[in-house]
Motif scaffolding. Structure first.
Motif, PDB file in Angstrom:
ATOM      1  N   ASP A 107      -3.616   0.018   1.184  1.00  0.00           N
ATOM      2  CA  ASP A 107      -3.040   0.973   0.220  1.00  0.00           C
ATOM      3  C   ASP A 107      -4.124   1.759  -0.517  1.00  0.00           C
ATOM      4  O   ASP A 107      -3.931   2.937  -0.831  1.00  0.00           O
ATOM      5  CB  ASP A 107      -2.061   0.284  -0.744  1.00  0.00           C
ATOM      6  N   VAL A 108      -5.276   1.128  -0.764  1.00  0.00           N
ATOM      7  CA  VAL A 108      -6.357   1.858  -1.451  1.00  0.00           C
ATOM      8  C   VAL A 108      -6.891   2.964  -0.539  1.00  0.00           C
ATOM      9  O   VAL A 108      -7.080   4.105  -0.969  1.00  0.00           O
ATOM     10  CB  VAL A 108      -7.494   0.904  -1.879  1.00  0.00           C
ATOM     11  N   GLN A 109      -7.086   2.620   0.736  1.00  0.00           N
ATOM     12  CA  GLN A 109      -7.539   3.655   1.668  1.00  0.00           C
ATOM     13  C   GLN A 109      -6.490   4.772   1.796  1.00  0.00           C
ATOM     14  O   GLN A 109      -6.832   5.942   1.863  1.00  0.00           O
ATOM     15  CB  GLN A 109      -7.846   3.071   3.049  1.00  0.00           C
TER      16      GLN A 109
ATOM     17  N   VAL B 287       4.589   0.058   1.155  1.00  0.00           N
ATOM     18  CA  VAL B 287       3.960  -1.259   1.319  1.00  0.00           C
ATOM     19  C   VAL B 287       4.981  -2.249   1.880  1.00  0.00           C
ATOM     20  O   VAL B 287       4.762  -2.875   2.927  1.00  0.00           O
ATOM     21  CB  VAL B 287       3.375  -1.765  -0.017  1.00  0.00           C
ATOM     22  N   VAL B 288       6.130  -2.348   1.222  1.00  0.00           N
ATOM     23  CA  VAL B 288       7.131  -3.328   1.644  1.00  0.00           C
ATOM     24  C   VAL B 288       7.714  -2.951   3.013  1.00  0.00           C
ATOM     25  O   VAL B 288       8.019  -3.821   3.833  1.00  0.00           O
ATOM     26  CB  VAL B 288       8.202  -3.513   0.532  1.00  0.00           C
ATOM     27  N   GLU B 289       7.809  -1.653   3.266  1.00  0.00           N
ATOM     28  CA  GLU B 289       8.319  -1.194   4.576  1.00  0.00           C
ATOM     29  C   GLU B 289       7.426  -1.708   5.713  1.00  0.00           C
ATOM     30  O   GLU B 289       7.904  -2.189   6.737  1.00  0.00           O
ATOM     31  CB  GLU B 289       8.351   0.341   4.646  1.00  0.00           C
ATOM     32  N   VAL B 290       6.122  -1.558   5.505  1.00  0.00           N
ATOM     33  CA  VAL B 290       5.186  -1.960   6.565  1.00  0.00           C
ATOM     34  C   VAL B 290       5.190  -3.486   6.734  1.00  0.00           C
ATOM     35  O   VAL B 290       5.139  -3.981   7.862  1.00  0.00           O
ATOM     36  CB  VAL B 290       3.764  -1.406   6.290  1.00  0.00           C
TER      37      VAL B 290
ATOM     38  N   SER C 296      -5.327  -3.500  -2.362  1.00  0.00           N
ATOM     39  CA  SER C 296      -5.592  -3.176  -3.772  1.00  0.00           C
ATOM     40  C   SER C 296      -5.744  -4.405  -4.657  1.00  0.00           C
ATOM     41  O   SER C 296      -6.236  -4.309  -5.778  1.00  0.00           O
ATOM     42  CB  SER C 296      -4.489  -2.268  -4.333  1.00  0.00           C
ATOM     43  N   MET C 297      -5.326  -5.567  -4.159  1.00  0.00           N
ATOM     44  CA  MET C 297      -5.446  -6.765  -4.985  1.00  0.00           C
ATOM     45  C   MET C 297      -6.719  -7.562  -4.700  1.00  0.00           C
ATOM     46  O   MET C 297      -6.943  -8.618  -5.298  1.00  0.00           O
ATOM     47  CB  MET C 297      -4.221  -7.659  -4.800  1.00  0.00           C
TER      48      MET C 297
ATOM     49  N   GLN D  97      -7.875 -13.316  -1.001  1.00  0.00           N
ATOM     50  CA  GLN D  97      -8.724 -13.152  -2.178  1.00  0.00           C
ATOM     51  C   GLN D  97      -9.837 -14.204  -2.208  1.00  0.00           C
ATOM     52  O   GLN D  97     -10.994 -13.899  -2.493  1.00  0.00           O
ATOM     53  CB  GLN D  97      -7.851 -13.314  -3.422  1.00  0.00           C
ATOM     54  N   ALA D  98      -9.474 -15.429  -1.875  1.00  0.00           N
ATOM     55  CA  ALA D  98     -10.455 -16.520  -1.893  1.00  0.00           C
ATOM     56  C   ALA D  98     -11.543 -16.287  -0.841  1.00  0.00           C
ATOM     57  O   ALA D  98     -12.738 -16.492  -1.116  1.00  0.00           O
ATOM     58  CB  ALA D  98      -9.747 -17.854  -1.650  1.00  0.00           C
ATOM     59  N   VAL D  99     -11.143 -15.833   0.338  1.00  0.00           N
ATOM     60  CA  VAL D  99     -12.112 -15.603   1.419  1.00  0.00           C
ATOM     61  C   VAL D  99     -13.078 -14.482   1.025  1.00  0.00           C
ATOM     62  O   VAL D  99     -14.304 -14.603   1.157  1.00  0.00           O
ATOM     63  CB  VAL D  99     -11.377 -15.245   2.742  1.00  0.00           C
TER      64      VAL D  99
END
Ligand code: TRP
Length: 336
Positions: free
Chosen positions: A43-45, A61-64, A84-85, A314-316
């Motif tokens: 989403d950021v890109q 986002v939810v559609e994809v 984005s997160m 996020q952890a990775v």
């Protein structure tokens, strides 16, 4: 042998179509069985050329994610996450920016072509110009070894690997990992209008979320050989998207070969072939469409799956960022 780590993704600018299915989705369903796979909603890109329309990106986002789940990308095997997160990605991007020259970015053929196509030459946003660096951060944050992409994305992988080599050389440790591109054999699908590429902006796509009726209607309107005017006339199967789709989605290769031969010598009407294509597409995409409908009715559950994957991602990515900061003498910590 060590398991390959795959990072791939899509810009959520619209729902996914059959071109995506042959180009990447079907591959992901296979690859998740043998590889550690991350699939990112970029989403950021997507905002780098849609910053004036953030709601569109948000809504897609939810559609994809529905498209992913419907085709069988399984959240138990694949980490599906939202770019984005992952705050490690923009942090890595910023560090990598020191390692890339403006001249090098200007030569990136993919970005060059996009700038031209979007008419951005006169007012090129820095964010768009530099998105290959952001994409290098996507890939390296997960230490991906394999990136399945279309032909057009090869310069991105090349640019990523240059950054990896510069970084490891400068900071004297092999923190980052080079990635190989994996280009699928059947990379692209023509549009229903016969144009070389199925795409939303060309308005020539069949979507995974289309009803069986919509699909049938679209197939009946498909471009075929314009010289095939009467049923008796010999027709061409080259550059004829109806036959291209049969090759891409049909199982009965013998029947398809027969239809092709018949069409080429004359005596086979377009509508007969299209009717068969409708059957073939129904066989592949009815179950996908039905699953998609169930997910689309429960966007809360779908977002839950996305956020669960995002937590894992996020952890990775944070782990990679920690290693990067360490070799850059940026490993400060606040006392609790
Ligand atoms: N640029 C890709 C596209 O337009 C999407 C993408 C973003 C991606 N980050 C990525 C693909 C990392 C592979 C790896 O389709």
């Amino acid at each position: 042998m060590k398991k390959e780590i795959i990072l791939t993704g899509d810009r959520p600018t619209g729902p996914l179509h059959l071109g995506h299915y042959v180009g990447s989705l079907a591959n992901r369903v296979e690859l998740q069985k043998s590889c550690t796979q991350f699939v990112m909603i970029a989403d950021v890109q997507a905002l780098t050329d849609n910053f004036d329309n953030p709601k569109k990106i948000h809504d897609n986002v939810v559609e994809v994610v529905c498209d992913y789940l419907a085709v069988g990308i399984d959240p138990k095997m694949t980490t599906i996450f939202l770019q984005s997160m992952i705050s490690a990605i923009p942090e890595l991007t910023l560090y990598y920016m020191n390692l890339v020259t403006v001249a090098r970015l200007s030569r990136n053929p993919t970005v060059k072509a996009e700038i031209k196509q979007k008419g951005m030459e006169e007012s090129l946003p820095v964010g768009f110009f530099t998105y290959p660096i952001n994409q290098a951060a996507d890939i390296t944050a997960f230490k991906a070894t394999l990136v399945p992409v279309g032909e057009d994305q090869l310069p991105m992988i090349e640019q990523t690997n240059e950054i990896v080599r510069s970084f490891n050389r400068l900071y004297k440790k092999d923190v980052l990992v080079e990635a190989k591109a994996l280009v699928p054999k059947v990379g692209r699908l023509s549009g229903i209008d016969g144009q070389a590429k199925m795409s939303k902006s060309l308005n020539n796509a069949i979507y995974l979320g289309d009803s069986q009726d919509d699909i049938a209607k679209k197939v009946r309107s498909m471009y075929t050989d314009p010289k095939h005017l009467r049923v008796e006339d010999p027709g061409s199967v080259e550059g004829n998207p109806v036959f291209e789709y049969l090759d891409a989605f049909g199982m009965d290769t013998e029947k398809i070969a027969e239809l092709k031969a018949h069409y080429q010598r004359g005596g086979l009407g377009d509508m007969v072939v299209k009717k068969y294509l409708i059957e073939v597409l129904e066989h592949v995409f009815r179950p996908i469409g039905e699953r998609r409908k169930v997910y689309a009715q429960d966007p809360g559950q779908v977002m839950g799956i996305l956020l669960e994957g995002t937590k894992n991602a996020q952890a990775v990515a944070q782990d990679t960022l920690d290693q990067v900061q360490k070799v850059m003498y940026l490993d400060y910590v606040l006392e609790q």
